[in-house]
Design an enzyme around this catalytic site. Sequence first.
Site, PDB file in Angstrom:
ATOM      1  N   TYR A 130     -14.881   4.448   7.476  1.00  0.00           N
ATOM      2  CA  TYR A 130     -15.428   3.138   7.065  1.00  0.00           C
ATOM      3  C   TYR A 130     -16.843   3.219   7.468  1.00  0.00           C
ATOM      4  O   TYR A 130     -17.136   2.190   8.054  1.00  0.00           O
ATOM      5  CB  TYR A 130     -14.704   1.837   7.867  1.00  0.00           C
ATOM      6  CG  TYR A 130     -13.127   1.879   7.156  1.00  0.00           C
ATOM      7  CD1 TYR A 130     -13.213   1.204   5.779  1.00  0.00           C
ATOM      8  CD2 TYR A 130     -12.168   2.285   7.378  1.00  0.00           C
ATOM      9  CE1 TYR A 130     -11.877   1.249   5.151  1.00  0.00           C
ATOM     10  CE2 TYR A 130     -11.062   2.581   6.904  1.00  0.00           C
ATOM     11  CZ  TYR A 130     -10.972   1.685   5.634  1.00  0.00           C
ATOM     12  OH  TYR A 130      -9.786   1.649   4.945  1.00  0.00           O
ATOM     13  N   ASP A 159     -13.021   2.685  -1.322  1.00  0.00           N
ATOM     14  CA  ASP A 159     -12.091   3.001  -0.225  1.00  0.00           C
ATOM     15  C   ASP A 159     -12.628   4.127   0.581  1.00  0.00           C
ATOM     16  O   ASP A 159     -12.878   5.489  -0.208  1.00  0.00           O
ATOM     17  CB  ASP A 159     -10.674   3.283  -0.538  1.00  0.00           C
ATOM     18  CG  ASP A 159      -9.745   3.280   0.594  1.00  0.00           C
ATOM     19  OD1 ASP A 159      -9.866   2.804   1.710  1.00  0.00           O
ATOM     20  OD2 ASP A 159      -8.633   3.771   0.408  1.00  0.00           O
ATOM     21  N   HIS A 160     -12.911   4.189   1.920  1.00  0.00           N
ATOM     22  CA  HIS A 160     -13.582   5.182   2.611  1.00  0.00           C
ATOM     23  C   HIS A 160     -14.920   5.543   2.018  1.00  0.00           C
ATOM     24  O   HIS A 160     -15.043   5.363   0.868  1.00  0.00           O
ATOM     25  CB  HIS A 160     -12.556   6.398   2.922  1.00  0.00           C
ATOM     26  CG  HIS A 160     -11.143   6.132   3.380  1.00  0.00           C
ATOM     27  ND1 HIS A 160     -10.331   6.938   3.317  1.00  0.00           N
ATOM     28  CD2 HIS A 160     -10.747   4.807   3.965  1.00  0.00           C
ATOM     29  CE1 HIS A 160      -9.168   6.197   3.967  1.00  0.00           C
ATOM     30  NE2 HIS A 160      -9.377   4.967   4.195  1.00  0.00           N
ATOM     31  N   HIS A 196       0.739  -1.161  -0.006  1.00  0.00           N
ATOM     32  CA  HIS A 196       0.031   0.209   0.088  1.00  0.00           C
ATOM     33  C   HIS A 196       0.957   1.219  -0.140  1.00  0.00           C
ATOM     34  O   HIS A 196       1.767   1.212   0.704  1.00  0.00           O
ATOM     35  CB  HIS A 196      -0.744  -0.114   1.291  1.00  0.00           C
ATOM     36  CG  HIS A 196      -2.172   1.097   1.299  1.00  0.00           C
ATOM     37  ND1 HIS A 196      -1.703   2.401   1.571  1.00  0.00           N
ATOM     38  CD2 HIS A 196      -3.291   1.093   0.921  1.00  0.00           C
ATOM     39  CE1 HIS A 196      -2.860   2.963   1.465  1.00  0.00           C
ATOM     40  NE2 HIS A 196      -3.798   2.089   1.153  1.00  0.00           N
ATOM     41  N   HIS A 239      -7.670   0.159  -4.164  1.00  0.00           N
ATOM     42  CA  HIS A 239      -8.308   0.974  -3.253  1.00  0.00           C
ATOM     43  C   HIS A 239      -8.914   2.138  -4.283  1.00  0.00           C
ATOM     44  O   HIS A 239      -8.008   2.961  -4.795  1.00  0.00           O
ATOM     45  CB  HIS A 239      -7.593   1.206  -2.312  1.00  0.00           C
ATOM     46  CG  HIS A 239      -7.259   0.721  -1.285  1.00  0.00           C
ATOM     47  ND1 HIS A 239      -6.508   0.883  -0.113  1.00  0.00           N
ATOM     48  CD2 HIS A 239      -7.403  -0.742  -1.094  1.00  0.00           C
ATOM     49  CE1 HIS A 239      -6.213  -0.315   0.755  1.00  0.00           C
ATOM     50  NE2 HIS A 239      -6.923  -1.055   0.059  1.00  0.00           N
ATOM     51  N   CYS A 249      -3.690   2.285  -4.466  1.00  0.00           N
ATOM     52  CA  CYS A 249      -4.697   3.142  -3.718  1.00  0.00           C
ATOM     53  C   CYS A 249      -4.673   4.439  -4.496  1.00  0.00           C
ATOM     54  O   CYS A 249      -3.566   5.216  -4.467  1.00  0.00           O
ATOM     55  CB  CYS A 249      -4.109   3.304  -2.261  1.00  0.00           C
ATOM     56  SG  CYS A 249      -5.247   4.363  -1.371  1.00  0.00           S
TER      57      CYS A 249
HETATM   58  C1  DNO Z   1      -6.792   3.144   5.386  1.00  0.00           C
HETATM   59  C2  DNO Z   1      -5.859   2.042   4.734  1.00  0.00           C
HETATM   60  C3  DNO Z   1      -4.732   1.850   5.310  1.00  0.00           C
HETATM   61  C4  DNO Z   1      -4.219   0.447   4.801  1.00  0.00           C
HETATM   62  C5  DNO Z   1      -2.963   0.110   5.213  1.00  0.00           C
HETATM   63  C6  DNO Z   1      -2.528  -1.104   4.766  1.00  0.00           C
HETATM   64  O1  DNO Z   1      -7.811   3.353   4.996  1.00  0.00           O
HETATM   65  O2  DNO Z   1      -5.930   1.989   3.468  1.00  0.00           O
HETATM   66  O3  DNO Z   1      -4.755   1.502   6.759  1.00  0.00           O
HETATM   67  O4  DNO Z   1      -5.227  -0.557   5.457  1.00  0.00           O
HETATM   68  O5  DNO Z   1      -2.061   1.141   5.065  1.00  0.00           O
HETATM   69  O6  DNO Z   1      -1.432  -1.771   5.174  1.00  0.00           O
END
Ligand code: DNO
Length: 391
Positions: free
Chosen positions: A367, A350-351, A232, A297, A270
Amino acid sequence: MEQTWRWFGPKDPITLSQVREAGATGIVTALHQIPGGTAWTDAAIAERKAAIEAEGLSWSVVESIPVTNGIKARTESWRRDVEAWKQTLSALGRAGIGMVCYNFMPIVDWTRTDLAWPLRSGLALRFDIVDFAACDVFILQRAGADDDYDVDVLTAAQNRFAGMTDARRAELERIILAGLPGSDFAYDRAAFLDLLKQYGGMGPEELRQSLGEFLDEVVPVAEEAGIRLGIHPDDPPFPLFGLPRIVSTAEDAGALLDAHDSPANGLTFCVGSYGSRADNNLVEMIGAFGPRINFLHLRNVSIEAPQVFHEAEHLAGGSDMVAIIAAVRAEEKRREHEGRPDHVIPMRPDHGHLLAADPVRNANPGYSYVGRLKGLAELRGVIHAVDAMRA
Ligand code: DNO
């Protein structure tokens, strides 16, 4: 693309049946109850997997196996921690889980300065370098911190700090140090300052070497276990607390893929993290690294100023999500032609914003239920449209 959803395990206020109703088929989770540096047992993995499958979902991705500070800073626990990581990988392979996400950010994982920034579309997460510097220089009073900021940022931070209530000062420290979900640990001020010493002036080259040595150990184990890894990127993608960050740019990603030329050594792409820097061209990056993108992501950010951004709706913000999805679909088609078994790439929304209508008020920051459901629905619409236009 496989539509997945991050779920924090039985403690998550969002249930697996709610996830299923949102339309995801895969779960992204980790055994968050097990601290970094301890191997996950076959039994614990099997129990979690069975709970997921009982709801008609599958455990598609592990996010994350925590990489300890001992591994990153190469302290005396290095060997033990790496062995535990390898044992966990092998156990996940035995359980048939094929994708593991991890990160290599020193001390803090992802970092924000506001968790409820009001936008028309709900409450969002935001990062502001001025608030961050106010915390670093004036609240934590880290030695030498003022050398790490431009004079403009430092002056603004001083003014910002002077105008802050005690409650906001305490909140800022908590948001930054107490850690956001997914991070290995929550720190108090003393533990944090102590950890900083462990990194003792480590520069980017040393941290890169540390990542290289870690990959030397884990990539062969991942290959044997049938697991693809995906690092990531740094979030935000620039150094914090004077500590190096080495997975922030296209150049960083390219170098780390080249250093270990194995399909097991890949990326978690991401969009929000890479997209928080105006100099990352995301569509070009997907073109260049496509065959090694193992997990996605999908979220969008609006950059307000250099090192200041907020999380936008999934199809708003500065990243062209339609072009990004089209590029990923092209990569999936290419893999399919090649006969690659991993031609379906898992993605998660993501989020998401926290909406007034969200019945789940106590979800982890970012989340939310409704905000992510909305994001997933919008992304799903784009996937359908992109496919229809190609057909
Ligand atoms: C945040 C996430 C991070 C991710 C870590 C992966 O929302 O994308 O916490 O899980 O960095 O190791």
